[in-house]
Design a protein around this motif. Structure first.
Motif, PDB file in Angstrom:
ATOM      1  N   ASP A   9      46.045  65.921 -15.494  1.00 20.98           N
ATOM      2  CA  ASP A   9      45.159  66.866 -15.498  1.00 20.98           C
ATOM      3  C   ASP A   9      45.131  67.946 -16.747  1.00 20.98           C
ATOM      4  O   ASP A   9      44.032  68.364 -16.943  1.00 20.98           O
ATOM      5  CB  ASP A   9      43.976  67.249 -14.049  1.00 20.98           C
ATOM      6  N   THR A  34      47.118  70.026 -17.260  1.00 19.48           N
ATOM      7  CA  THR A  34      47.990  71.432 -16.114  1.00 19.48           C
ATOM      8  C   THR A  34      48.954  70.993 -16.945  1.00 19.48           C
ATOM      9  O   THR A  34      50.264  70.143 -17.059  1.00 19.48           O
ATOM     10  CB  THR A  34      48.231  71.162 -14.718  1.00 19.48           C
ATOM     11  N   THR A  91      47.663  65.677 -10.611  1.00 18.66           N
ATOM     12  CA  THR A  91      47.111  66.978 -11.131  1.00 18.66           C
ATOM     13  C   THR A  91      47.762  68.335 -10.416  1.00 18.66           C
ATOM     14  O   THR A  91      48.534  68.167  -9.456  1.00 18.66           O
ATOM     15  CB  THR A  91      45.574  67.204 -10.740  1.00 18.66           C
ATOM     16  N   ARG A  92      47.106  69.253 -11.299  1.00 18.75           N
ATOM     17  CA  ARG A  92      47.556  70.638 -10.445  1.00 18.75           C
ATOM     18  C   ARG A  92      47.284  70.839  -8.709  1.00 18.75           C
ATOM     19  O   ARG A  92      48.430  71.412  -8.602  1.00 18.75           O
ATOM     20  CB  ARG A  92      47.031  72.115 -10.805  1.00 18.75           C
ATOM     21  N   SER A  93      46.733  70.329  -7.747  1.00 27.07           N
ATOM     22  CA  SER A  93      46.294  70.499  -6.926  1.00 27.07           C
ATOM     23  C   SER A  93      47.398  70.308  -6.174  1.00 27.07           C
ATOM     24  O   SER A  93      47.486  69.754  -4.609  1.00 27.07           O
ATOM     25  CB  SER A  93      45.467  70.151  -6.210  1.00 27.07           C
ATOM     26  N   ASP A  94      48.204  69.148  -7.247  1.00 25.72           N
ATOM     27  CA  ASP A  94      49.098  68.253  -5.723  1.00 25.72           C
ATOM     28  C   ASP A  94      50.769  68.852  -5.959  1.00 25.72           C
ATOM     29  O   ASP A  94      51.659  68.303  -4.582  1.00 25.72           O
ATOM     30  CB  ASP A  94      50.027  66.506  -7.394  1.00 25.72           C
TER      31      ASP A  94
END
Length: 256
Positions: A43, A45, A68-71
């Motif tokens: 993403d 990041t 992605t960052r949320s991972d």
């Protein structure tokens, strides 16, 4: 021993590499400079991780392009090193910037060479430079890469940019890639620092680089005697996995 002592991936013999734990540990040992690796998640990041693959230093498989960052909050980047570091996360570049400002540390940030083509390379350089805008003015940064086109991109982007933290550019070389045209490569890339591999590096090479006006930071040197030899030859810095040992040879002085 005098010269810049650079903690390779942080205090990587004492804590998991490229983690905030490894960087925080520097302060208690009086080490001022860290080295880390930066790449982009899927993403966009910017994160600190040496490998494209996750397997070696996390509890996940796959590549960083899959993340992605949320991972990040669900990935353990510390247990592989020691149970004491369970739950340590892959840091973002933004978290590193906050840490550098808070602990008054300096950093050699290695730009990894993206596999996604020229657009990925431009995105990496531009993302890193934008993040560095948040650094306090007295922080010092070296951007380095084995991909010298990334350094050229950084040089072009920095030209005429507002001055903030000190940002210098370095070209990384392996023993095999350090050919007779090294000076042409560095100057065309817009860099002012040479980062040669320790293996096979000679006194004549170090002296030639220094005589040409370049700083020389050698990687990766873990033997104190060899580090001392290189500094006596004129090397300006040593990148090492054992900064806590080499810093003792600097008579307790902080390396700047």
């Amino acid at each position: 021993m005098t010269g810049r002592i650079i903690a390779h991936r942080g205090m990587s013999r004492l804590a998991p590499e490229n983690t905030l734990a490894a960087f925080r540990m520097m302060a208690e040992h009086g080490v001022q400079w860290l080295e880390c690796d930066v790449d982009l998640l899927g993403d966009g990041t910017a994160v600190l991780l040496h490998d494209t693959q996750l397997d070696r230093t996390t509890d996940r498989s796959g590549t960083i392009a899959d993340l992605t960052r949320s991972d990040l909050e669900h990935i353990d980047a510390g247990s592989w090193f020691s149970p004491a570091f369970a739950g340590e996360r892959i840091p973002t570049l933004d978290q590193l910037i906050d840490l550098l400002n808070a602990l008054e540390l300096n950093a050699n940030i290695e730009l990894k060479s993206p596999v996604g083509g020229a657009a990925a390379g431009r995105a990496l350089v531009d993302t890193v430079l934008k993040a560095l805008d948040r650094l306090d003015p007295d922080r010092r940064i070296i951007l380095s890469s084995f991909n010298h086109l990334l350094i050229r991109r950084a040089a072009d982007q920095l030209q005429g940019a507002p001055t903030g933290a000190s940002i210098e550019l370095a070209c990384l070389f392996t023993r095999e890639s350090l050919r007779e045209d090294w000076r042409t490569v560095i100057e065309m890339a817009g860099a002012g620092i040479v980062h040669p591999q320790d293996r096979g590096l000679t006194r004549a090479e170090v002296e030639t680089m220094r005589a040409a006006g370049f700083d020389v930071n050698v990687w990766t040197v873990n033997d104190p005697a060899r580090a001392n030899q290189l500094l006596n030859w004129g090397a300006t810095g040593i990148c090492t996995d054992v900064a806590h040992l080499l810093i003792r040879g600097s008579a307790g002085r902080r390396s700047r």
